[in-house]
Design a protein around this motif. Sequence first.
Motif, PDB file in Angstrom:
ATOM      1  N   ASN A 182      16.343  31.222 -21.552  1.00  0.00           N
ATOM      2  CA  ASN A 182      17.325  31.199 -21.148  1.00  0.00           C
ATOM      3  C   ASN A 182      19.416  31.469 -22.192  1.00  0.00           C
ATOM      4  N   GLU A 183      18.429  30.359 -23.679  1.00  0.00           N
ATOM      5  CA  GLU A 183      19.372  29.843 -24.034  1.00  0.00           C
ATOM      6  C   GLU A 183      20.173  30.983 -25.145  1.00  0.00           C
ATOM      7  N   ARG A 184      21.645  30.603 -25.419  1.00  0.00           N
ATOM      8  CA  ARG A 184      21.837  31.217 -26.342  1.00  0.00           C
ATOM      9  C   ARG A 184      22.019  30.978 -27.580  1.00  0.00           C
ATOM     10  N   PRO A 185      21.233  31.846 -28.494  1.00  0.00           N
ATOM     11  CA  PRO A 185      20.917  31.395 -29.939  1.00  0.00           C
ATOM     12  C   PRO A 185      22.232  31.576 -31.257  1.00  0.00           C
ATOM     13  N   ILE A 186      22.088  30.154 -32.134  1.00  0.00           N
ATOM     14  CA  ILE A 186      23.691  31.107 -32.768  1.00  0.00           C
ATOM     15  C   ILE A 186      22.830  31.981 -34.619  1.00  0.00           C
ATOM     16  N   ILE A 187      23.734  32.282 -34.664  1.00  0.00           N
ATOM     17  CA  ILE A 187      23.196  33.503 -36.253  1.00  0.00           C
ATOM     18  C   ILE A 187      24.787  32.847 -36.702  1.00  0.00           C
ATOM     19  N   ASN A 188      23.959  32.031 -38.143  1.00  0.00           N
ATOM     20  CA  ASN A 188      24.636  31.440 -39.086  1.00  0.00           C
ATOM     21  C   ASN A 188      25.432  33.461 -39.972  1.00  0.00           C
ATOM     22  N   GLY A 189      26.653  33.297 -39.702  1.00  0.00           N
ATOM     23  CA  GLY A 189      27.034  34.021 -40.463  1.00  0.00           C
ATOM     24  C   GLY A 189      27.259  35.539 -39.595  1.00  0.00           C
ATOM     25  N   ASP A 190      27.754  37.154 -39.786  1.00  0.00           N
ATOM     26  CA  ASP A 190      27.374  38.208 -39.119  1.00  0.00           C
ATOM     27  C   ASP A 190      26.229  38.944 -38.906  1.00  0.00           C
ATOM     28  N   GLY A 191      25.068  38.278 -39.308  1.00  0.00           N
ATOM     29  CA  GLY A 191      23.326  38.769 -38.505  1.00  0.00           C
ATOM     30  C   GLY A 191      23.498  39.755 -39.139  1.00  0.00           C
ATOM     31  N   ARG A 192      23.704  40.061 -40.535  1.00  0.00           N
ATOM     32  CA  ARG A 192      24.097  41.409 -41.465  1.00  0.00           C
ATOM     33  C   ARG A 192      23.226  41.109 -43.035  1.00  0.00           C
ATOM     34  N   GLN A 193      22.454  39.968 -42.602  1.00  0.00           N
ATOM     35  CA  GLN A 193      21.998  39.282 -43.611  1.00  0.00           C
ATOM     36  C   GLN A 193      20.200  39.792 -43.446  1.00  0.00           C
ATOM     37  N   SER A 194      19.785  39.730 -44.889  1.00  0.00           N
ATOM     38  CA  SER A 194      18.853  40.741 -44.645  1.00  0.00           C
ATOM     39  C   SER A 194      17.085  39.622 -45.379  1.00  0.00           C
ATOM     40  N   ARG A 195      16.239  39.943 -44.574  1.00  0.00           N
ATOM     41  CA  ARG A 195      14.443  39.291 -45.474  1.00  0.00           C
ATOM     42  C   ARG A 195      14.008  39.126 -45.175  1.00  0.00           C
ATOM     43  N   ASP A 196      13.324  39.155 -45.837  1.00  0.00           N
ATOM     44  CA  ASP A 196      11.265  39.923 -45.773  1.00  0.00           C
ATOM     45  C   ASP A 196      10.251  39.291 -45.907  1.00  0.00           C
ATOM     46  N   PHE A 197      10.308  39.078 -43.649  1.00  0.00           N
ATOM     47  CA  PHE A 197       9.886  38.161 -43.491  1.00  0.00           C
ATOM     48  C   PHE A 197       8.492  38.253 -42.594  1.00  0.00           C
ATOM     49  N   THR A 198       7.620  37.889 -43.174  1.00  0.00           N
ATOM     50  CA  THR A 198       6.150  38.154 -43.774  1.00  0.00           C
ATOM     51  C   THR A 198       4.647  37.130 -42.881  1.00  0.00           C
ATOM     52  N   TYR A 199       4.738  37.856 -42.260  1.00  0.00           N
ATOM     53  CA  TYR A 199       3.604  36.659 -41.528  1.00  0.00           C
ATOM     54  C   TYR A 199       2.286  36.062 -42.391  1.00  0.00           C
ATOM     55  N   ILE A 200       2.286  35.099 -41.644  1.00  0.00           N
ATOM     56  CA  ILE A 200       0.976  33.998 -42.048  1.00  0.00           C
ATOM     57  C   ILE A 200      -0.116  34.738 -42.180  1.00  0.00           C
ATOM     58  N   GLU A 201      -0.371  35.159 -41.856  1.00  0.00           N
ATOM     59  CA  GLU A 201      -1.816  35.675 -42.245  1.00  0.00           C
ATOM     60  C   GLU A 201      -1.655  36.426 -43.620  1.00  0.00           C
ATOM     61  N   ASN A 202      -0.677  36.925 -44.256  1.00  0.00           N
ATOM     62  CA  ASN A 202      -0.352  37.127 -45.733  1.00  0.00           C
ATOM     63  C   ASN A 202      -0.630  36.667 -46.524  1.00  0.00           C
ATOM     64  N   VAL A 203      -0.138  35.475 -46.230  1.00  0.00           N
ATOM     65  CA  VAL A 203       0.177  34.178 -46.932  1.00  0.00           C
ATOM     66  C   VAL A 203      -0.741  33.347 -46.974  1.00  0.00           C
ATOM     67  N   ILE A 204      -1.736  33.429 -46.063  1.00  0.00           N
ATOM     68  CA  ILE A 204      -3.361  32.640 -46.666  1.00  0.00           C
ATOM     69  C   ILE A 204      -4.078  33.828 -47.099  1.00  0.00           C
ATOM     70  N   GLU A 205      -4.081  35.507 -46.840  1.00  0.00           N
ATOM     71  CA  GLU A 205      -4.700  36.200 -48.491  1.00  0.00           C
ATOM     72  C   GLU A 205      -4.167  35.639 -49.613  1.00  0.00           C
ATOM     73  N   ALA A 206      -3.178  35.517 -49.653  1.00  0.00           N
ATOM     74  CA  ALA A 206      -2.374  35.066 -50.872  1.00  0.00           C
ATOM     75  C   ALA A 206      -3.196  34.159 -52.010  1.00  0.00           C
ATOM     76  N   ASN A 207      -3.336  33.556 -50.348  1.00  0.00           N
ATOM     77  CA  ASN A 207      -3.998  31.269 -51.223  1.00  0.00           C
ATOM     78  C   ASN A 207      -5.409  31.684 -51.885  1.00  0.00           C
ATOM     79  N   LEU A 208      -6.236  32.397 -50.565  1.00  0.00           N
ATOM     80  CA  LEU A 208      -7.294  32.781 -50.859  1.00  0.00           C
ATOM     81  C   LEU A 208      -7.667  33.787 -52.196  1.00  0.00           C
ATOM     82  N   LYS A 209      -6.759  34.822 -52.455  1.00  0.00           N
ATOM     83  CA  LYS A 209      -7.104  35.190 -53.502  1.00  0.00           C
ATOM     84  C   LYS A 209      -6.762  34.876 -54.909  1.00  0.00           C
ATOM     85  N   ALA A 210      -5.442  34.068 -54.990  1.00  0.00           N
ATOM     86  CA  ALA A 210      -5.367  33.057 -56.195  1.00  0.00           C
ATOM     87  C   ALA A 210      -6.543  32.785 -56.457  1.00  0.00           C
ATOM     88  N   CYS A 211      -7.017  31.774 -55.867  1.00  0.00           N
ATOM     89  CA  CYS A 211      -7.815  31.007 -55.910  1.00  0.00           C
ATOM     90  C   CYS A 211      -9.040  31.719 -56.905  1.00  0.00           C
TER      91      CYS A 211
END
Length: 324
Positions: A210-239
């Motif tokens: 129940n604490e207030r987070p700080i957002i750096n900037g106006d919050g209108r920045q965008s990111r391609d958020f990537t769940y860890i399972e996708n990263v595991i897949e990429a590592n194994l497929k690269a092998c």
Amino acid sequence: MGYSDIKFLNDSRFLVTGAAGFIGSNLVETILRLGYRVRGIDNFSTGKRENIEVFFQNSNFEFMEGDIRDFDMCMKACKGIDYVLHQAAWGSVPRSIEMPLLYEEINIKGTLNMMEAARQNNVKKFVYASSSSVYGDEPNLPKKEGIEGNLLSPYALTKRTNEEYSKLYKEIYNLDTYGLRYFNVFGKRQDPEGPYAAVIPKFIKLLLNNERPIINGDGRQSRDFTYIENVIEANLKACKASHEAAGQAFNIAYGKREYLIDVYHELCNLLGKNIEPIFGPERLGDIKHSHADISKAKELLGYNPDWDFGKGIRAAIEWYKENL
């Protein structure tokens, strides 16, 4: 979809550097679950012992406490190894701006040590963590390999340098190297603590308290958020990737982008909170928008991520509720 159908020889041995970190410990867990042998190395500078303690009772897991800046240690770590998954590095753009010399030592020299040790030990594949930060100030979306801008931080420079060494090691020494440009990875075991913590775990922890987070900037920045399972897949497929695909870097993401303010409201909604954030100054070195074109990884690695942001964020929240 995913990695459940990927098969290696029964006696295959993997080395995961940065094994006690967020991504490293998830890789260790998955590879052990698939029934293969794993050696982990970490010096606990950013990784946590509690991330890997559960693996110590698994006879397929071997752990070395050591530093990738020590070449002899890297040689020992690579002995008898088939596949290196090199995750050990110091992250955080702002911290790299404060400590450029340390980033040079760990991220560049440490990675070169590992690459050379892998070469001398005849490792089959060397897969390493690069970063979307290598795109720098290139404004076009989605981000596409081969179209990079001016770098904005020492961290980004270390990752670009890793990619150049990787190319040389393929061309000169015939070592199969694969760079994975991670885009804003999140998921279980990602540390919510400290001034350089990633935004999703930090927001979740503060909201649960129940604490207030700080957002750096106006919050209108965008990111391609990537769940860890996708990263595991990429590592194994690269092998399992072809020799022809080696020496290159690949975007590893889901391939969509979320605005930070929307992510914040979605977290509030899923956690049943009604808390207004605090808007702070923009962070030095930050990229405003990030969105990956993942067609190259799909084509050359067979990467086919099936964890979108909505599915991933729900899984992450459940983990934090149980573990914070």
